[in-house]
Motif scaffolding. Structure first.
Motif, short mmCIF file in Angstrom:
data_model
loop_
_atom_site.label_atom_id
_atom_site.label_comp_id
_atom_site.label_asym_id
_atom_site.label_seq_id
_atom_site.Cartn_x
_atom_site.Cartn_y
_atom_site.Cartn_z
N GLY A 25 0.79 -1.22 0.00
CA GLY A 25 0.00 0.00 0.00
C GLY A 25 0.81 1.27 0.00
O GLY A 25 0.25 2.37 -0.04
N LYS A 26 2.14 1.16 0.07
CA LYS A 26 2.99 2.34 0.07
C LYS A 26 4.16 2.13 -0.90
O LYS A 26 4.64 1.01 -1.07
CB LYS A 26 3.54 2.64 1.47
CG LYS A 26 2.46 2.99 2.48
CD LYS A 26 3.05 3.50 3.77
CE LYS A 26 1.94 3.78 4.79
NZ LYS A 26 1.02 4.83 4.32
N THR A 27 4.58 3.21 -1.51
CA THR A 27 5.75 3.15 -2.38
C THR A 27 7.02 3.17 -1.54
O THR A 27 6.99 3.45 -0.33
CB THR A 27 5.77 4.34 -3.34
OG1 THR A 27 5.95 5.55 -2.57
CG2 THR A 27 4.49 4.43 -4.14
N SER A 28 8.12 2.91 -2.19
CA SER A 28 9.41 2.98 -1.50
C SER A 28 9.64 4.37 -0.91
O SER A 28 10.10 4.50 0.23
CB SER A 28 10.54 2.61 -2.46
OG SER A 28 11.79 2.81 -1.86
N GLN A 29 9.32 5.40 -1.68
CA GLN A 29 9.52 6.77 -1.19
C GLN A 29 8.63 7.06 0.01
O GLN A 29 9.05 7.70 0.98
CB GLN A 29 9.25 7.77 -2.30
CG GLN A 29 9.56 9.22 -1.91
CD GLN A 29 10.99 9.43 -1.49
OE1 GLN A 29 11.91 9.13 -2.26
NE2 GLN A 29 11.21 9.92 -0.29
N GLN A 30 7.39 6.57 -0.03
CA GLN A 30 6.50 6.78 1.10
C GLN A 30 7.00 6.07 2.35
O GLN A 30 6.89 6.60 3.46
CB GLN A 30 5.09 6.31 0.74
CG GLN A 30 4.38 7.21 -0.25
CD GLN A 30 3.06 6.63 -0.73
OE1 GLN A 30 2.91 5.41 -0.88
NE2 GLN A 30 2.07 7.48 -0.97
N PHE A 73 13.55 -3.33 -5.49
CA PHE A 73 12.80 -3.19 -4.23
C PHE A 73 11.34 -2.91 -4.60
O PHE A 73 10.94 -1.77 -4.80
CB PHE A 73 13.37 -2.06 -3.37
CG PHE A 73 12.69 -1.93 -2.03
CD1 PHE A 73 13.05 -2.73 -0.97
CD2 PHE A 73 11.66 -1.01 -1.84
CE1 PHE A 73 12.43 -2.61 0.27
CE2 PHE A 73 11.02 -0.88 -0.62
CZ PHE A 73 11.41 -1.69 0.45
N ILE A 74 10.58 -3.97 -4.73
CA ILE A 74 9.20 -3.88 -5.21
C ILE A 74 8.24 -3.90 -4.02
O ILE A 74 8.36 -4.74 -3.13
CB ILE A 74 8.89 -5.05 -6.17
CG1 ILE A 74 9.82 -4.98 -7.39
CG2 ILE A 74 7.43 -5.02 -6.60
CD1 ILE A 74 9.74 -6.20 -8.28
N THR A 75 7.31 -2.97 -4.01
CA THR A 75 6.30 -2.92 -2.96
C THR A 75 4.93 -3.27 -3.54
O THR A 75 4.64 -2.97 -4.70
CB THR A 75 6.23 -1.53 -2.31
OG1 THR A 75 5.91 -0.55 -3.30
CG2 THR A 75 7.57 -1.18 -1.68
N LEU A 76 4.10 -3.89 -2.72
CA LEU A 76 2.75 -4.24 -3.15
C LEU A 76 1.87 -3.00 -3.19
O LEU A 76 1.97 -2.13 -2.32
CB LEU A 76 2.14 -5.27 -2.20
CG LEU A 76 2.86 -6.62 -2.10
CD1 LEU A 76 2.19 -7.48 -1.02
CD2 LEU A 76 2.86 -7.35 -3.43
N SER A 77 0.99 -2.94 -4.17
CA SER A 77 0.09 -1.79 -4.27
C SER A 77 -1.05 -1.88 -3.27
O SER A 77 -1.60 -0.85 -2.86
CB SER A 77 -0.46 -1.69 -5.69
OG SER A 77 -1.15 -2.87 -6.05
N GLU A 78 -1.39 -3.09 -2.85
CA GLU A 78 -2.48 -3.30 -1.89
C GLU A 78 -1.94 -3.93 -0.61
O GLU A 78 -1.00 -4.73 -0.65
CB GLU A 78 -3.56 -4.20 -2.48
CG GLU A 78 -4.22 -3.65 -3.73
CD GLU A 78 -5.01 -2.38 -3.46
OE1 GLU A 78 -5.52 -2.24 -2.32
OE2 GLU A 78 -5.11 -1.54 -4.37
N PRO A 79 -2.53 -3.60 0.54
CA PRO A 79 -2.08 -4.20 1.80
C PRO A 79 -2.24 -5.72 1.82
O PRO A 79 -3.17 -6.27 1.21
CB PRO A 79 -2.99 -3.55 2.85
CG PRO A 79 -3.44 -2.28 2.21
CD PRO A 79 -3.57 -2.59 0.75
#
Length: 204
Positions: free
Chosen positions: A60-65, A90-96
């Motif tokens: 739910g958060k980007t790397s920058q967030q 460094f991949i983050t999920l778009s949804e929790p």
């Protein structure tokens, strides 16, 4: 904390005897009464004398967030950790998403006091239904563990990210007297001693 949904077992030390009590509905000691029902995965990990399980929400958060949120909480990641978080890998999920994590030592995994190379540690964890965490677990777990024991250090088992020459692409979390740390592991090329601690994802 919004990132730590529930720390189900702070330190589960009962082994088979405590599990048997849970299975039969027998009364547990006072300090066990507020524990949630043990996940089935614990049944074959009950030989681990100091097992910690955490339910963590990621995504739910980007790397920058994530980087901004760490700064807001007064947590300044080491430069090597920031370097890793800023890589395309460094991949983050778009949804929790909720994960169950197991915190174990090398000695717990192998039931010995010997040193073991990292590939052996990962292979043994896999035999026990544990696997590498998504890379974003490092920053999210750092945000969640506000009560990490003093002078505790552990690695977040992941597939290594691109990193500088000084580190090995795996996050390390620690706490000293004056701050909490989000750093990187610099000694994974060496054998891991029995006291080395890792967090793995529990694979159902």
């Amino acid at each position: 904390d919004e990132y730590l949904l529930e720390e189900r077992i702070r330190c589960f030390t009962g082994g088979h005897e405590a599990l048997a009590k849970l299975a039969t509905g027998a009364a547990l000691p006072d300090h066990d009464k507020n524990r949630a029902r043990l996940p089935p995965i614990v049944e074959h990990l009950s030989f681990v004398q100091h097992l910690r399980l955490h339910e963590l929400q990621i995504g739910g958060k980007t790397s920058q967030q994530l980087e901004d949120l760490l700064q807001e909480r007064g947590i300044t990641p080491e430069q090597d950790a920031l370097f890793m978080m800023r890589q395309p890998e460094f991949i983050t999920l778009s949804e929790p998403k909720s994960l169950l994590l197991a915190h174990v030592s090398v000695g717990d995994l192998f039931q010995d006091k010997e040193d073991h190379p990292l590939p052996e540690v990962y292979a043994r964890a896999k035999e026990l239904g544990l696997g590498p965490c998504p890379a974003e677990v490092g920053p999210y777990l750092r945000l969640a563990l506000t009560d990490q024991p003093l002078m505790e250090w552990f690695d977040v088992a992941t597939e290594p990210l691109p990193a500088t020459q000084l580190c090995t692409g795996i996050f390390c979390l620690g706490r000293t007297a004056d701050k909490v740390w989000l750093g990187t592991e610099q000694g994974l090329a060496m054998n891991q001693d029995s006291g080395s601690e890792f967090v793995f994802e529990v694979l159902f």
